[in-house]
Design an enzyme around this catalytic site. Sequence first.
Site, PDB file in Angstrom:
ATOM      1  N   ASN A   1      -1.104   1.474   5.917  1.00  0.00           N
ATOM      2  CA  ASN A   1      -0.240   0.509   5.242  1.00  0.00           C
ATOM      3  C   ASN A   1       0.362  -0.364   6.334  1.00  0.00           C
ATOM      4  O   ASN A   1       0.947   0.164   7.285  1.00  0.00           O
ATOM      5  CB  ASN A   1       0.868   1.255   4.476  1.00  0.00           C
ATOM      6  CG  ASN A   1       1.950   0.323   3.982  1.00  0.00           C
ATOM      7  OD1 ASN A   1       1.677  -0.839   3.674  1.00  0.00           O
ATOM      8  ND2 ASN A   1       3.165   0.817   3.917  1.00  0.00           N
ATOM      9  N   GLY A   2       0.199  -1.675   6.218  1.00  0.00           N
ATOM     10  CA  GLY A   2       0.761  -2.567   7.241  1.00  0.00           C
ATOM     11  C   GLY A   2      -0.211  -3.699   7.515  1.00  0.00           C
ATOM     12  O   GLY A   2      -1.151  -3.926   6.754  1.00  0.00           O
TER      13      GLY A   2
ATOM     14  N   CYS B   1       0.761  -1.259   0.000  1.00  0.00           N
ATOM     15  CA  CYS B   1       0.000   0.000   0.000  1.00  0.00           C
ATOM     16  C   CYS B   1       0.794   1.314   0.000  1.00  0.00           C
ATOM     17  O   CYS B   1       1.888   1.380   0.531  1.00  0.00           O
ATOM     18  CB  CYS B   1      -0.947   0.071   1.193  1.00  0.00           C
ATOM     19  SG  CYS B   1      -2.020  -1.333   1.353  1.00  0.00           S
TER      20      CYS B   1
ATOM     21  N   LYS C   1       7.122 -10.150 -17.119  1.00  0.00           N
ATOM     22  CA  LYS C   1       6.960 -10.369 -15.678  1.00  0.00           C
ATOM     23  C   LYS C   1       5.903 -11.435 -15.414  1.00  0.00           C
ATOM     24  O   LYS C   1       6.036 -12.263 -14.539  1.00  0.00           O
ATOM     25  CB  LYS C   1       6.572  -9.051 -15.015  1.00  0.00           C
ATOM     26  CG  LYS C   1       6.408  -9.129 -13.518  1.00  0.00           C
ATOM     27  CD  LYS C   1       7.744  -9.277 -12.850  1.00  0.00           C
ATOM     28  CE  LYS C   1       7.653  -9.610 -11.391  1.00  0.00           C
ATOM     29  NZ  LYS C   1       8.840 -10.333 -10.917  1.00  0.00           N
TER      30      LYS C   1
ATOM     31  N   LYS D   1      18.901 -16.582 -12.577  1.00  0.00           N
ATOM     32  CA  LYS D   1      19.065 -15.134 -12.368  1.00  0.00           C
ATOM     33  C   LYS D   1      20.141 -14.598 -13.299  1.00  0.00           C
ATOM     34  O   LYS D   1      19.977 -13.569 -13.939  1.00  0.00           O
ATOM     35  CB  LYS D   1      19.456 -14.797 -10.923  1.00  0.00           C
ATOM     36  CG  LYS D   1      18.397 -14.834  -9.876  1.00  0.00           C
ATOM     37  CD  LYS D   1      17.346 -13.755  -9.940  1.00  0.00           C
ATOM     38  CE  LYS D   1      16.228 -14.117 -10.849  1.00  0.00           C
ATOM     39  NZ  LYS D   1      15.166 -14.935 -10.468  1.00  0.00           N
TER      40      LYS D   1
ATOM     41  N   TRP E   1      -2.690  -2.492  -1.753  1.00  0.00           N
ATOM     42  CA  TRP E   1      -2.179  -3.821  -2.083  1.00  0.00           C
ATOM     43  C   TRP E   1      -2.773  -4.702  -1.001  1.00  0.00           C
ATOM     44  O   TRP E   1      -2.322  -4.691   0.143  1.00  0.00           O
ATOM     45  CB  TRP E   1      -0.647  -3.807  -2.040  1.00  0.00           C
ATOM     46  CG  TRP E   1      -0.010  -5.134  -2.261  1.00  0.00           C
ATOM     47  CD1 TRP E   1       0.482  -5.971  -1.288  1.00  0.00           C
ATOM     48  CD2 TRP E   1       0.266  -5.778  -3.504  1.00  0.00           C
ATOM     49  NE1 TRP E   1       1.024  -7.084  -1.873  1.00  0.00           N
ATOM     50  CE2 TRP E   1       0.909  -6.995  -3.235  1.00  0.00           C
ATOM     51  CE3 TRP E   1       0.018  -5.429  -4.834  1.00  0.00           C
ATOM     52  CZ2 TRP E   1       1.309  -7.878  -4.231  1.00  0.00           C
ATOM     53  CZ3 TRP E   1       0.422  -6.307  -5.819  1.00  0.00           C
ATOM     54  CH2 TRP E   1       1.060  -7.515  -5.508  1.00  0.00           C
TER      55      TRP E   1
ATOM     56  N   ARG F   1       3.433   0.578  -5.365  1.00  0.00           N
ATOM     57  CA  ARG F   1       3.285  -0.088  -4.068  1.00  0.00           C
ATOM     58  C   ARG F   1       2.002  -0.921  -3.987  1.00  0.00           C
ATOM     59  O   ARG F   1       1.795  -1.649  -3.015  1.00  0.00           O
ATOM     60  CB  ARG F   1       3.261   0.944  -2.933  1.00  0.00           C
ATOM     61  CG  ARG F   1       4.522   1.786  -2.848  1.00  0.00           C
ATOM     62  CD  ARG F   1       4.423   2.752  -1.686  1.00  0.00           C
ATOM     63  NE  ARG F   1       4.349   2.042  -0.429  1.00  0.00           N
ATOM     64  CZ  ARG F   1       5.393   1.633   0.263  1.00  0.00           C
ATOM     65  NH1 ARG F   1       6.602   1.843  -0.190  1.00  0.00           N
ATOM     66  NH2 ARG F   1       5.234   0.989   1.397  1.00  0.00           N
TER      67      ARG F   1
ATOM     68  N   GLU G   1      19.069 -14.771 -17.128  1.00  0.00           N
ATOM     69  CA  GLU G   1      17.971 -13.927 -17.608  1.00  0.00           C
ATOM     70  C   GLU G   1      18.323 -12.447 -17.658  1.00  0.00           C
ATOM     71  O   GLU G   1      17.787 -11.720 -18.489  1.00  0.00           O
ATOM     72  CB  GLU G   1      16.656 -14.171 -16.848  1.00  0.00           C
ATOM     73  CG  GLU G   1      16.642 -13.835 -15.389  1.00  0.00           C
ATOM     74  CD  GLU G   1      15.328 -14.231 -14.701  1.00  0.00           C
ATOM     75  OE1 GLU G   1      14.331 -14.483 -15.388  1.00  0.00           O
ATOM     76  OE2 GLU G   1      15.316 -14.287 -13.465  1.00  0.00           O
TER      77      GLU G   1
ATOM     78  N   HIS H   1      28.433 -36.901 -14.610  1.00  0.00           N
ATOM     79  CA  HIS H   1      27.653 -37.581 -15.652  1.00  0.00           C
ATOM     80  C   HIS H   1      27.450 -36.686 -16.876  1.00  0.00           C
ATOM     81  O   HIS H   1      26.495 -36.876 -17.620  1.00  0.00           O
ATOM     82  CB  HIS H   1      26.297 -38.017 -15.083  1.00  0.00           C
ATOM     83  CG  HIS H   1      26.431 -38.970 -13.951  1.00  0.00           C
ATOM     84  ND1 HIS H   1      26.850 -40.271 -14.124  1.00  0.00           N
ATOM     85  CD2 HIS H   1      26.254 -38.804 -12.624  1.00  0.00           C
ATOM     86  CE1 HIS H   1      26.901 -40.865 -12.931  1.00  0.00           C
ATOM     87  NE2 HIS H   1      26.540 -39.985 -12.009  1.00  0.00           N
TER      88      HIS H   1
ATOM     89  N   GLU I   1      18.315 -21.631  -9.389  1.00  0.00           N
ATOM     90  CA  GLU I   1      17.838 -20.238  -9.329  1.00  0.00           C
ATOM     91  C   GLU I   1      18.987 -19.253  -9.581  1.00  0.00           C
ATOM     92  O   GLU I   1      18.810 -18.242 -10.269  1.00  0.00           O
ATOM     93  CB  GLU I   1      17.159 -19.989  -7.967  1.00  0.00           C
ATOM     94  CG  GLU I   1      16.701 -18.572  -7.693  1.00  0.00           C
ATOM     95  CD  GLU I   1      15.650 -18.038  -8.673  1.00  0.00           C
ATOM     96  OE1 GLU I   1      15.131 -18.810  -9.487  1.00  0.00           O
ATOM     97  OE2 GLU I   1      15.404 -16.827  -8.635  1.00  0.00           O
TER      98      GLU I   1
HETATM   99  C1  G6P Z   1       7.918 -15.323 -15.636  1.00  0.00           C
HETATM  100  C2  G6P Z   1       8.728 -14.398 -14.757  1.00  0.00           C
HETATM  101  C3  G6P Z   1       9.452 -15.188 -13.671  1.00  0.00           C
HETATM  102  C4  G6P Z   1       8.466 -16.021 -12.884  1.00  0.00           C
HETATM  103  C5  G6P Z   1       7.605 -16.897 -13.788  1.00  0.00           C
HETATM  104  C6  G6P Z   1       6.451 -17.497 -13.025  1.00  0.00           C
HETATM  105  O1  G6P Z   1       8.783 -16.139 -16.360  1.00  0.00           O
HETATM  106  O2  G6P Z   1       9.666 -13.678 -15.535  1.00  0.00           O
HETATM  107  O3  G6P Z   1      10.126 -14.293 -12.797  1.00  0.00           O
HETATM  108  O4  G6P Z   1       9.161 -16.828 -11.975  1.00  0.00           O
HETATM  109  O5  G6P Z   1       7.035 -16.125 -14.846  1.00  0.00           O
HETATM  110  O6  G6P Z   1       5.614 -16.463 -12.605  1.00  0.00           O
HETATM  111  P1  G6P Z   1       4.671 -16.519 -11.358  1.00  0.00           P
HETATM  112  O7  G6P Z   1       4.032 -15.154 -11.322  1.00  0.00           O
HETATM  113  O8  G6P Z   1       3.666 -17.600 -11.633  1.00  0.00           O
HETATM  114  O9  G6P Z   1       5.490 -16.809 -10.163  1.00  0.00           O
END
Ligand code: G6P
Length: 616
Positions: A99-100, A2, A611, A493, A75, A27, A496, A512, A489
Amino acid sequence: MCGIVGYTGARVAEPVLIEGLQKLEYRGYDSAGVCTVEASGAMHLRRAMGKLAALRARLATEPCPGSTGIGHTRWATHGKPSEHNAHPHRYEGVTVVHNGIIENHRALRAELQAEGHTFSSETDTEIFAHLVARERRGGASLHESVRGAVRRVHGAYALAVLDERCPGEIAFARLASPLVVGLGDGENFLASDVPAVLEHTRRFVFLEDGDTGTITAAGLTLTDVDGRPLSREATQILWSAVMAEKGGHKHFMHKEIAEQPRAVTDTLRGRLGLGDGDVTLDGVDLDVLARAKRIVITACGTSWHAGLVGRYLVEQLARVPCEVELASELRYRDPVLSDDTLVLAISQSGETADTLAALKEAKRRGTMVMSICNVIDAAIPRACAPDGSGKAAGTLYTRAGPEIGVASTKAFVTQLVALHLLALQLASVRKTMTKQALAGDLQALAELPMAIEGLLDGEDAVKAAAARYVAARDMLFLGRGLLFPIALEGALKLKEISYIHAEGYAAGEMKHGPIALIDEHMPVLVLALPGPGYEKVISNMEETRARGGRILAVVDTDDHALDDQVEALFRVPARHPRTAPVLATIPLQLFAYHVACLRGLDVDQPRNLAKSVTVE
Ligand code: G6P
């Protein structure tokens, strides 16, 4: 998470509030509202569901006159997005934006209802309007009433309060949620964050936990919760408007990495029973959980990596068989899903098409469903909402706040925390952990925010290491057990946002295949934290070194065994094996971030990525 804004002065408040909210929309954006009060005491409240544009449209035909006002962009945390749950909330001439998270809102609501109060929303926030109004009835000033109200609540709040009986005044309070006062000339401002009012003033007072006070056009009054006067220096802000939006960070991704201690604190809030050695999962039907004989986690991307950690936690702690499957695979595989299976969807956005489709397919086959999600009432949580069938267990929300950087950071870390809480809850229902072991995990979770803070302080060393690998074309990330998904992960990171080809591998699988790739052009990052796989990972490292590989390692703070064997070391305080994945993630996020920055790339919006992937 928020956004709040407040204005009092000589101008018409409404446009100042709306422009401020526009800058705070990052936010939260599921509903918005403003309330203004004229010098006569006439009060005007407008709220609308959805993005700020909906509120703007409403105000175009029904403007809010008055030169004092508060506004909010929401939010959702308690109560789904809707107009009646939108802020400001009003009771007896008092309106509130917040907010909180108020942890004891249910108990307070019951207490007030017993006194005859009626509520018009499902939010925790509305409590404040009632508590302040009750204090006002006894003759207390607005500021005293707000102090009285905050003394009754547990949790986090940044609060702005209007009362039609004292136009020209806004009371406020802050604890564990951000709030700043902007100092103007014959006018003053309140905001969650500097950018909201930066076009009007550059002088800010950054409020601290426990601060309360009022602003009027003439000035600022500041006290602690007991009314003792406080003085705080004003700060002159030199940021550009663009920098201010990112909280002074160069990128949203960096801001979001830095927000992780707060995001973890919020995700744990009210859920850790440190005293009674138990967890409380709000919004989750424990009866459904208790019936699950098998759990199938499904997700995409980073959320799938979180799921892989979740499997280890669920199996280790609760002894429930658990599988993890990519949503895009699960739905087309004709999986065996019996009615004692619980399908757990994990998603930051709650809208990912494949995850939603897999979940719906599971429901169609009669499984129980549940989700872990960051966006309240998105499509995935809606599909898991209890519907009377006894099959939908609801949603455990991560409370990371909106994530804007395409590369997920704070959402991932809070997913790990949520999965750990869920595994502990399952363990507690099934009595598979001793009280002592449970208490140990709870304590380790409680210590996480501070430990993450410490790792963020070590950013310069990670940046210096990143500089050595800027020109790499490939990179390998190795881990075992709970750290294998973190290797995946870390590699995701890096690839990407830096476009360096990176692969995560289970360390034991190295011989392997990937070992054939090892030479001086293939740096290898090894997650070598204490635990059952430690010795084996060290052997994998030796094999890499013997073939001329360049090694970076993530090690425990107290482990010096590898000091002379590797090119770069990232130290993390991995005292507890089940919170170590969270801590090991932080340097990997910073590493990817700095490599990408040094390569001059668009960190927040990497090429070809989105996203939220709402197409299959
Ligand atoms: C996209 C985003 C990733 C995310 C994935 C799953 O590829 O770029 O950052 O992990 O979607 O998204 P979700 O909102 O379901 O976690």
